[in-house]
Design a protein around this motif. Structure first.
Motif, PDB file in Angstrom:
ATOM      1  N   CYS A 182       0.727  -0.720  -0.232  1.00 44.16           N
ATOM      2  CA  CYS A 182      -0.340   0.121  -0.222  1.00 44.16           C
ATOM      3  C   CYS A 182       1.002   1.453   0.361  1.00 44.16           C
ATOM      4  O   CYS A 182       0.422   2.317  -0.616  1.00 44.16           O
ATOM      5  N   LYS A 212      -4.520  -9.047  -0.148  1.00 48.21           N
ATOM      6  CA  LYS A 212      -4.858  -8.003  -1.582  1.00 48.21           C
ATOM      7  C   LYS A 212      -6.034  -7.774  -0.585  1.00 48.21           C
ATOM      8  O   LYS A 212      -6.510  -6.504  -1.062  1.00 48.21           O
ATOM      9  N   GLN A 213      -6.838  -8.051   0.488  1.00 47.47           N
ATOM     10  CA  GLN A 213      -7.956  -6.910   0.878  1.00 47.47           C
ATOM     11  C   GLN A 213      -7.398  -6.039   1.883  1.00 47.47           C
ATOM     12  O   GLN A 213      -7.847  -5.057   1.701  1.00 47.47           O
ATOM     13  N   LEU A 215      -4.649  -3.995   0.094  1.00 48.69           N
ATOM     14  CA  LEU A 215      -4.772  -3.193  -1.061  1.00 48.69           C
ATOM     15  C   LEU A 215      -5.618  -2.666  -1.088  1.00 48.69           C
ATOM     16  O   LEU A 215      -5.943  -1.805  -1.480  1.00 48.69           O
ATOM     17  N   GLN A 216      -7.036  -3.636  -1.523  1.00 43.41           N
ATOM     18  CA  GLN A 216      -8.717  -3.366  -1.737  1.00 43.41           C
ATOM     19  C   GLN A 216      -8.547  -1.676  -1.473  1.00 43.41           C
ATOM     20  O   GLN A 216      -9.484  -1.309  -1.278  1.00 43.41           O
ATOM     21  N   ALA A 217      -8.565  -2.022   0.544  1.00 43.19           N
ATOM     22  CA  ALA A 217      -9.025  -1.284   1.569  1.00 43.19           C
ATOM     23  C   ALA A 217      -8.237  -0.071   0.980  1.00 43.19           C
ATOM     24  O   ALA A 217      -8.589   1.040   1.330  1.00 43.19           O
ATOM     25  N   LYS A 219      -6.773   0.932  -1.409  1.00 40.54           N
ATOM     26  CA  LYS A 219      -7.328   1.455  -3.161  1.00 40.54           C
ATOM     27  C   LYS A 219      -7.750   2.464  -2.787  1.00 40.54           C
ATOM     28  O   LYS A 219      -8.776   3.544  -3.291  1.00 40.54           O
ATOM     29  N   ARG A 220      -9.218   2.017  -1.429  1.00 40.73           N
ATOM     30  CA  ARG A 220     -10.815   2.382  -2.048  1.00 40.73           C
ATOM     31  C   ARG A 220      -9.881   3.887  -0.553  1.00 40.73           C
ATOM     32  O   ARG A 220     -11.408   4.116   0.367  1.00 40.73           O
TER      33      ARG A 220
END
Ligand code: NUP
Length: 222
Positions: A182, A212-213, A215-217, A219-220
């Protein structure tokens, strides 16, 4: 997700672990205790169990160029990349090492900063100077600490996207999987969290899932 597994213990047989992880990780980093304890030919034996991904010799070289090349030449045929410290500078040191590695088609990775708490004592203070060296030398990759993601972010801002950032410190040293990615790292290096597990494959899959989780967080914007 980008995951490199650190193999360090000299008294451990890593062959089956390497085979088990081969299709789910992006490479392996061989530490000095392993290479000194088992001998450099062990690198070749391990690699024969997984001939894909990035294989790195973590020699943490810090010497004159002549000696760094001698040390490197002992293991370089079995790996894709070698790690050296940045504080030794370019002239008569990293410049010669980079030229040597380039001539063999191998990659140089330079330590920009380290993951342990004591890195604050010297490394953080020296970081601007080390980044001058890295900026001029243009190695393929650098090492920056997952334990201090703000250092990764500032290095990425300073050096841009062309350099590959590898980040140790995940798991046993306290950083959470995904935090370094991140912050701008390309690979997270994970040792004991995976190698000390009873089920290294499940541990590696859990790290990838957590990356993965995270990174998704991030990115949000979380
Ligand atoms: O700053 C660094 N910190 C670090 O832990 C630079 C490194 N190369 N390493 C290496 O990463 C260390 O030598 C070990 O091989 C790995 C981290 O292992 P672990 O703490 O995940 O077990």
């Amino acid at each position: 997700m980008s995951l490199i597994v650190a193999l360090d213990s000299p008294d451990r047989e890593f062959g089956s672990l390497v085979e088990d992880l081969c299709d789910i990780v992006d490479g392996f980093k061989l530490g000095l205790p392993l290479l000194m304890g088992r001998g450099v030919d062990y690198a070749a034996r391990l690699r024969s169990r997984c001939n894909r991904g990035l294989w790195i010799a973590d020699l943490k070289l810090a010497d004159i160029g002549h000696v760094m090349k001698l040390t490197t030449s002992l293991v370089v045929e079995h790996v894709d990349a070698v790690i050296a410290h940045g504080f030794v500078g370019i002239q008569g040191a990293l410049g010669e090492l980079k030229e040597f590695l380039n001539s063999l088609g191998k990659k140089l990775v330079v330590v920009a900063s380290m993951s342990h708490p004591g890195a604050r004592e010297v490394y953080d203070k020296a970081l601007p100077l080390i980044l001058n060296v890295i900026g001029e030398l243009e190695p393929w990759g650098i090492v920056a600490p997952a334990t201090r993601p703000q250092v990764i972010t500032s290095i990425r801002e300073r050096l841009g996207d062309s350099v590959t950032i590898l980040s140790p410190g995940v798991g046993a040293q306290g950083a959470e999987p995904g935090a370094a990615i991140c912050a701008g790292a390309d690979y997270e290096i994970v040792g004991r969290l995976i190698t000390s597990s009873n089920d290294p494959r499940a541990a590696a899959l859990a790290v990838k899932d957590a990356q993965k989780q995270r990174l998704q967080a991030c990115k949000r914007g979380a």
